[in-house]
Enzyme design. Structure first.
Site, PDB file in Angstrom:
ATOM      1  N   ASP A   1      -3.369   4.424  -1.161  1.00  0.00           N
ATOM      2  CA  ASP A   1      -4.027   3.175  -0.756  1.00  0.00           C
ATOM      3  C   ASP A   1      -4.410   3.221   0.719  1.00  0.00           C
ATOM      4  O   ASP A   1      -5.490   2.769   1.101  1.00  0.00           O
ATOM      5  CB  ASP A   1      -3.096   1.975  -0.993  1.00  0.00           C
ATOM      6  CG  ASP A   1      -2.870   1.679  -2.468  1.00  0.00           C
ATOM      7  OD1 ASP A   1      -3.795   1.875  -3.261  1.00  0.00           O
ATOM      8  OD2 ASP A   1      -1.741   1.257  -2.799  1.00  0.00           O
TER       9      ASP A   1
ATOM     10  N   ALA B   1       0.832  -1.204   0.000  1.00  0.00           N
ATOM     11  CA  ALA B   1       0.000   0.000   0.000  1.00  0.00           C
ATOM     12  C   ALA B   1       0.864   1.250   0.000  1.00  0.00           C
ATOM     13  O   ALA B   1       1.820   1.349   0.757  1.00  0.00           O
ATOM     14  CB  ALA B   1      -0.916   0.005   1.214  1.00  0.00           C
ATOM     15  N   ASP B   2       0.508   2.202  -0.856  1.00  0.00           N
ATOM     16  CA  ASP B   2       1.154   3.509  -0.800  1.00  0.00           C
ATOM     17  C   ASP B   2       0.248   4.445   0.002  1.00  0.00           C
ATOM     18  O   ASP B   2      -0.751   4.009   0.581  1.00  0.00           O
ATOM     19  CB  ASP B   2       1.444   4.048  -2.205  1.00  0.00           C
ATOM     20  CG  ASP B   2       0.196   4.208  -3.064  1.00  0.00           C
ATOM     21  OD1 ASP B   2      -0.932   4.243  -2.516  1.00  0.00           O
ATOM     22  OD2 ASP B   2       0.343   4.323  -4.297  1.00  0.00           O
ATOM     23  N   SER B   3       0.582   5.723   0.042  1.00  0.00           N
ATOM     24  CA  SER B   3      -0.190   6.656   0.878  1.00  0.00           C
ATOM     25  C   SER B   3      -1.635   6.789   0.397  1.00  0.00           C
ATOM     26  O   SER B   3      -2.555   6.894   1.213  1.00  0.00           O
ATOM     27  CB  SER B   3       0.489   8.017   0.926  1.00  0.00           C
ATOM     28  OG  SER B   3       0.625   8.554  -0.374  1.00  0.00           O
TER      29      SER B   3
END
Length: 136
Positions: A93, A89-91
């Protein structure tokens, strides 16, 4: 009325013999040079441990939301210790996960609380806290 004049406190590390526990300190208290009190602080074993872990049902539900938001395979293992970063997950997500959790649990997560969430367990504990505050 009590008063102390001319007192000093000094704390100094003391070298220890081989095999002793590190981190012990020797402290001395002097009152106008007349009396000295020395003591040694020793680490104490933990006798009571308080655990604020979220309920298994909450953790499982958070895992489901995370899998759905990140489009993960059902066979991908997710536990309370799983970090959003490790799950890919990125920011953005993470924001979507929080929004999914808000919808799923009927809560509102403030931005400062959302930024402190890094694991599934963090999210589950925050959800339980918010749900209990909501019902109170």
């Amino acid at each position: 009325m009590a008063s102390i004049a001319g007192s000093s406190i000094s704390m100094q590390p003391r070298p220890f013999a081989k095999g002793s526990v590190s981190g012990l300190k020797l402290g001395s208290f002097m009152n106008q040079g007349r009396s000295t009190l020395s003591f040694t602080m020793r680490p104490m074993p933990a006798r009571l441990q308080i655990c604020c872990a979220a309920k298994k049902e909450t953790v499982d539900k958070v895992c489901e939301v995370v899998k759905r938001q990140l489009a993960l395979d059902n066979d991908k293992p997710i536990t309370g210790e799983s970090t959003f970063l490790d799950l890919g997950a990125d920011s953005l997500d993470t924001v979507e996960i929080v929004m999914g959790l808000e919808e799923e649990f009927g809560i509102t997560v403030e931005e400062d609380n959302a930024q402190s969430i890094t694991t599934v367990q963090d999210a589950a504990e925050l959800i339980e806290k918010l749900c209990s505050e909501k019902s109170a």
